[in-house]
Enzyme design. Structure first.
Site, short mmCIF file in Angstrom:
data_model
loop_
_atom_site.label_atom_id
_atom_site.label_comp_id
_atom_site.label_asym_id
_atom_site.label_seq_id
_atom_site.Cartn_x
_atom_site.Cartn_y
_atom_site.Cartn_z
N SER A 57 0.83 -1.21 0.00
CA SER A 57 0.00 0.00 0.00
C SER A 57 0.86 1.25 0.00
O SER A 57 0.57 2.23 -0.70
CB SER A 57 -0.92 0.00 1.22
OG SER A 57 -1.67 -1.19 1.28
N ASN A 58 1.94 1.24 0.79
CA ASN A 58 2.85 2.38 0.81
C ASN A 58 3.61 2.54 -0.50
O ASN A 58 4.12 3.61 -0.80
CB ASN A 58 3.84 2.24 1.96
CG ASN A 58 3.26 2.65 3.29
OD1 ASN A 58 3.30 3.81 3.68
ND2 ASN A 58 2.67 1.69 4.00
N LYS A 104 0.33 -11.40 7.04
CA LYS A 104 0.42 -10.03 7.55
C LYS A 104 -0.98 -9.60 7.95
O LYS A 104 -1.89 -9.56 7.11
CB LYS A 104 0.98 -9.08 6.49
CG LYS A 104 1.00 -7.61 6.93
CD LYS A 104 1.41 -6.66 5.82
CE LYS A 104 1.38 -5.21 6.30
NZ LYS A 104 1.69 -4.24 5.23
#
Length: 375
Positions: free
Chosen positions: A109-110, A233
């Site tokens: 996402s980052n 995760k």
């Protein structure tokens, strides 16, 4: 529950130098494709995108996962045209490696994976692998986000990630046709990907990114039995779920390597909580700003210094709230302010003006001061 020992996650106690002393276990061999699966290794490995890739100098090489902090790296773009800024991507990866992180994740996402083409995803991972190799971090693993909406494209991304130098694939649940899915559909999705992926996979449970789909502990624990699923995760933030999965899978923890399964938290604000309940570390976005501070929590807890770990966790949690509130825009702004690089996210995400830049800088100030104080 007794699971076969996975070979992806040796545990050591020296978080800064242990990679130099590992005798890495090989990746689990990807299982042969089930007879009822329409997906095969061959049909994907022969795709034009994969076969056109240049060889990575030392591929294949075994790079085991270990307990610790993994950073989902930011993707940087040139301000004049939003092309990939490969020089800054290289610089940032090396900075994280020198800080001592356990590994790097690309296309998360980052990393603005949803803003990248397949070719750009390949370039980011390839550039990161090359940078690590050239700076003496050839043994550092790279986890590659391979999320997409169809099983076929996810498998294709896994093959491309492997060819670009990635060691593991991080897999989100598809969500566009969420209303039509059943629990069996999602189980079959992860199993199909695991069967066909040339690299081991980690399940990525992030409800906010997939329309609220939230895999429960029973589902994750069941999927963990697959020999090519080596971790998860949990960005859902449910530490009760994390505790159940860690116990069910006998995950890597500060107590030992267990089965080798990596049960990881998805945010730095519950790093200590993850370790206490038997988790394997975190994959955390705020590590882009303060990798040493995040790692120090793990180090102090492993050393038995709970009081110091709690103090560090409080600071990191406040900094992580700044990252959560500001998103990738705030993280990039803080990188620009404090470290001289960061730039903007790709459009249509908005640009940060001067007032907002000051706001983000102030929100991260305490965390950056802690980071700069650490050796």
């Amino acid at each position: 529950m007794s699971l076969p020992r996975k070979t992806s996650s040796p545990l050591t106690n020296n978080f800064h130098s242990d990679l130099d002393h590992l005798s890495p276990a090989s990746h689990p061999t990807s299982p042969s494709v089930a007879t009822d699966s329409i997906y095969s290794q061959a049909q994907f490995s022969e795709s034009s995108e994969v076969t056109s890739l240049s060889s990575i100098e030392d591929l294949p090489q075994s790079r085991p996962l270990r307990l610790g902090v993994y950073v989902p790296t930011v993707t940087f773009f040139r301000p004049e045209n939003e092309d990939l800024d490969l020089e800054t991507i290289t610089k940032h990866a090396v900075r994280l490696a020198k800080a001592g992180v356990a590994g790097i994740t690309t296309q998360g996402s980052n990393g603005e994976a949803v803003h990248l083409s397949h070719h750009e995803r390949i370039e980011v991972t390839r550039t990161t692998r090359k940078a690590l190799n050239e700076e003496g971090f050839a043994s550092m693993p790279i986890i590659v986000g391979c999320g997409a909406q169809s099983t076929r494209e996810v498998i294709d991304l896994c093959h491309e990630a492997s060819a670009a130098g990635g060691d593991y694939a991080l897999i989100l649940a598809p969500s566009y046709y969420k209303a039509m899915f059943t629990s069996d559909s999602l189980m079959e999705f992860f199993q199909d990907v695991a069967e066909a992926s040339p690299i081991p996979i980690l399940i990525y449970n992030y409800p906010a990114a997939v329309g609220g789909i939230d895999l429960d502990s029973d589902t994750i624990s069941s999927l963990a039995k697959h020999p090519n699923i080596v971790g998860c995760k949990l960005t859902c933030g449910n530490t009760g779920k994390l505790a159940r999965v860690a116990a069910a899978t006998d995950a890597v923890s500060t107590f030992g390597i267990g089965s080798g399964f990596m049960c990881m938290g998805g945010s730095a604000d519950f790093t200590l909580q993850t370790l206490v309940v038997g988790g394997s570390g975190v994959i955390c976005g705020v590590g882009n700003i303060a990798p040493k501070a995040c790692m120090r929590i793990v180090e102090r807890y492993a050393a038995g210094d709970l009081a110091e770990a709690q103090k560090l966790q409080a600071v990191v949690a406040r900094g992580d709230w700044a990252a959560i509130a500001g998103g990738i825009i705030g993280t990039k702004s803080a990188l620009e302010t404090y470290y001289g690089y960061g730039g903007h996210a790709r459009k249509p995400l908005p640009r940060v003006d001067k007032q907002e830049s000051v706001k983000h800088a102030n929100a991260f100030k305490e965390l950056v001061e802690l980071e700069d104080s650490l050796d």
